[in-house]
Design an enzyme around this catalytic site. Structure first.
Site, PDB file in Angstrom:
ATOM      1  CE1 TYR A 121      10.578  -0.763  -1.365  1.00 27.40           C
ATOM      2  CE2 TYR A 121      10.604  -2.065  -3.380  1.00 27.40           C
ATOM      3  CZ  TYR A 121      11.132  -1.043  -2.603  1.00 27.40           C
ATOM      4  OH  TYR A 121      12.194  -0.306  -3.082  1.00 27.40           O
ATOM      5  CD  GLU A 122       3.084  -5.955  -5.430  1.00 28.25           C
ATOM      6  OE1 GLU A 122       2.272  -5.086  -5.766  1.00 28.25           O
ATOM      7  OE2 GLU A 122       3.530  -6.800  -6.222  1.00 28.25           O
ATOM      8  CB  SER A 123       6.625  -8.010   0.151  1.00 31.19           C
ATOM      9  OG  SER A 123       7.466  -6.896   0.380  1.00 31.19           O
ATOM     10  N   GLY A 124       4.454  -6.016   1.992  1.00 33.99           N
ATOM     11  CA  GLY A 124       4.022  -5.682   3.346  1.00 33.99           C
ATOM     12  C   GLY A 124       5.035  -4.875   4.138  1.00 33.99           C
TER      13      GLY A 124
END
Lengths: 272, 259, 272, 259
Positions: free
Chosen positions: D49-52
């Site tokens: 996920y782009e939150s890392g």
């Protein structure tokens, strides 16, 4: 990711003429991998490392390198790297082309390589003579402020070796302590091999932000306990400072060096 | 209490540091000076080594820039690209310590080669962090043993910018940091002249003569109008420094990191 | 670094007309700071945030912003940010200038800001119409490969607020879990304020590579337990997903919104 | 077993994923599809996920891209600049899932505005990660409900590149990734034509007619020579999907994230 032994990993991933980064910033220097590259007799390598250290002094002295990309070539806290000096000053055992940077430049170039970029920009080399001897250092203007910034090619080694503390059974790799540029070097390389102190089932409870390289970001994991000696592995063994000091004498003389390498590195092959 | 010229140099460098400094530390004498400051008058100084250890408090001096001791006692340890990008280039370091094989009258340094770059007489280690430390720390403290072959009229190679070959290069290049504000040697202390930026003797260590300073400087060294005598190391400075070296020698199993 | 309360921190560090980044990528969104900025009636702000989220929906709806730099302006998993839409579509309560990027661009621009650079380069915006509506997106050629790379100005906010789990007695700050762009935002800003859940004497045993902002890299620490609600703080409280859903109704109507803000945010001032 | 068109869409998208995929996941349907794949035929799929959060295994679907659940169950969590630089731009992601308010026949997406950019009728959320996901993942799977106002002849704004306005833009721009190789809707499955890259109907979901597909597409939609019927969701696919949604609803305290 495959689980290999060091012989297989070197045979499979290192070819004559490759650009090779064996990284580890003082900590976790992948000596076991370097020694196997020597035993398998690779040649014409471009060696890449911020601090060539004893690991490249050995490789350069054994004549495997035709080119060195680096930023600080001393024996930390001790003095010169005699084999590196002999190669640059007297072309022994063969001429060594050097591509010389600063630490800030090398670190940014690995970062750019990991990020899939062709080049890195940073504020660097101001007033220094280094750009006059390294044609890979250019300058570009910031399109918003006009400021002149240094620009150098990203480092994208053909193969990188790093050493780490642990791999789990999936082949994920955990690194702790001084992490240096190891993650960047592994991600920047076309092929990445990680030697580890220990294989564990599972990393267990840990900080959410632990430095981990997922199995799918590397090509091989090799179990190599002690594989960073005489450098060190945080949590496993300390740096062999006495050996770093002793190396000054060993490497100072060509014959002493060759004998030491023969006895302590090349003969290992027979034992296995 | 008797002391060596090396000890005088280390103590003089340590005294220039304060509690508000954030210091980029190199190995050898700078490391000894910074840790001496931390263990004496500047307990709140923040030490950063280029291996990524932020605010570290080593009990013994590291042999390398990346000894385990540095990470074990640090507030945190960050990747090397981050140290150079966020912390050094980000302008967060107040003092950088540098030395080299050669220095000139404007505090420019050579740590690259003696002789010609392509056919060197002596190949030196190279820049390491120095080139960007020289321009990105708030100010630079130089520490070097003085001698006519190292304090030269003209560098064989300019690795790290001091005040430039004219003394005015920083301004011309738009660099806003101060560059070398202090040069501590085993004989004296120099500071840049307010007009010309030429490194000028401000203080001479006890027992050292102007003649000795001149004989060990290849350029015609200038002396400030009022030259002080450097206060000698105090008993407590010497005690802390010697303890540090004794602990270090025990830890490393050899007599290393002298000074 | 100083230890302040939130009223002091906002009074001291936020001025009318400032560019302000209140960062926190879903996690650790600094709502307490935003609410105090509203209570102190700041205006003409340039708001910077990758995901404006409810925090900027509230600020924009209250009319404190004249400009927004952002990359994704929705209510995550729920739908629109109605106040943001109303400002852009109908200039209510006042016109809002927008400077629009992608996430990759904003993240690189914060990274460049933290690194003290004037601009960031990355491989981005290929084939997109965004460069045609945002003049801050330019392209430069890599001097080594000729590849066209996107280049945008670094983000250097006048002031950044972030929320973190803990500060120790020296004022060092520890962040864990989804760390987002918080460290970069704090380091990129001229002035950085960190609100924290908890003050501790010492962080105690921890990984060597824990994400910590040293006291000397920030300007103020503010104790603000619950200061990230209705977002969450890993290890302290969970995200109030029900409130994120409820916000859709609250913010849809101008009057409902104003009443809610009056009762739940502005009146807090009286209580203190 | 009866099922909704939304369930059919999610299941069809999930089936396109394999154990060797490293997947950049968005919120909503993509998240449901990716986790359904992980819980059925592709247990070794890696979700990012782009939150890392790298290689995460949420037990319930996140409401936001950065829910705590994602970090708690991840192999590790990295900073957001790193996710976009080392992992996405570094070329390590095999599949990205995207959707938008509008798609055109070449798989280009609009998630920015309806109407004019400067005076929008509807201001949409914007790019988020989509613009670079579209060009940097190995291939793109599009998932969108089909309708004449979303499957448009011409986008109001091109946020994220598919095959470009001519179908040939990727090649022209030197982009080496494949772009949209799959478009899953609630009615059918489209894939790019081998010659023109126009998204072409390859499979129609059970009970759906060609007329319905045409009526819900503003361009003159093309059908492949041999159009399949999409196999309906199996009982076990539906069971796993419904369990996932039930757990999610209980965890979030509300009926969110449907399908």
């Amino acid at each position: 990711m495959e689980l290999l032994n060091i012989q297989e990993a070197v045979a499979r991933f290192v070819h004559d003429g490759d650009s090779v980064a064996l990284e580890g910033f003082t900590h976790l220097i992948p000596f076991a991998a370097a020694h196997e590259i020597l035993r398998q007799g690779r040649k014409d390598l471009t060696l890449i490392r911020m601090t060539p250290d004893l690991i490249y002094d050995q490789m350069i002295g054994m004549g495997v390198a035709r080119r060195l990309i680096f930023s600080w070539g001393g024996n930390p806290g001790v003095g010169s790297l005699h084999r590196l000096r002999d190669a640059v000053e007297k072309s022994w055992p063969q001429p060594l082309e050097i591509v010389e940077h600063s630490h800030a430049a090398m670190a940014s170039a690995y970062e750019a390589g990991a990020a899939g970029l062709p080049c890195a920009i940073f504020r660097g080399y101001q007033g220094s003579d280094l750009p006059s001897v390294n044609p890979q250092i250019k300058f570009i203007a910031c399109p918003f402020t006009g400021e002149k910034l240094a620009c150098i090619p990203a480092l994208r080694p053909d193969v990188a070796f790093i050493h780490a503390q642990k791999a789990d059974r999936e082949g994920n790799v955990l690194i702790e302590g001084i992490v240096g540029v190891q993650k960047e070097a592994a991600l920047a390389a076309q092929r990445a091999v990680v030697t580890v102190e220990e294989m564990v089932d599972d990393f267990g409870p840990r900080s959410s932000n632990t430095v981990i390289l997922p199995s799918w970001s590397i090509d091989a994991v090799v179990l190599a306990p002690g594989g960073a000696r005489p450098s060190y592995a945080h949590g496993y063994y300390a740096r062999d400072n006495a050996f770093y000091i002793a190396w000054d004498e060993i490497a100072r003389d060509r014959d002493t060096f060759k004998t030491w390498m023969e006895e302590n590195v090349l003969r290992e092959k027979v034992r296995q | 209490m008797s002391y060596s010229s090396q000890e005088m140099m280390t103590v003089a460098a340590a005294r220039a540091l304060s509690n508000s400094d954030v210091c980029f530390v190199g190995i050898g004498m700078p490391s000894a000076a910074c840790n001496l400051a931390r263990l004496t008058h500047a307990p709140r100084i923040k030490l950063i080594y280029e291996s990524g250890t932020l605010q570290t408090r080593p009990d013994v001096l590291p042999l390398s820039i990346g000894d385990g001791e540095l990470s074990d006692t640090a507030l945190t340890t960050v990747p090397v690209p981050e140290v150079f990008r966020y912390w050094l280039q980000g302008g967060r370091i107040t003092v950088g310590f540098l030395g080299g094989a050669q220095v000139d009258r404007f505090g420019n340094l050579n740590s690259t080669v003696i002789g010609n770059y392509d056919r060197p007489k002596v190949r030196l280690p190279g820049s390491g962090g120095a080139t960007e430390i020289a321009t990105q720390c708030g100010q630079i403290f130089l520490v070097m043993k003085q001698g006519p072959r190292s304090f030269v009229r003209e560098l064989d190679f300019l690795t790290s910018l001091g005040h430039g070959r004219t003394g005015r290069e920083r301004q011309r290049l738009g660099i806003r940091t101060k560059g070398p504000t202090l040069l501590v040697t085993d004989l004296c202390i120099m500071r840049p002249d307010a007009e010309t930026n030429e490194m000028t003797v401000n203080s001479i260590h006890p027992g050292v003569t102007r003649e000795q300073v001149r004989a060990n400087t290849a350029w015609e060294v200038r002396f400030a109008e009022a030259v002080q005598e450097t206060p000698p190391p105090t008993a407590s400075e010497l005690e802390v420094l010697r303890d540090l070296h004794a602990r270090t020698a025990r830890a490393h199993g050899a007599a290393v990191g002298e000074s």
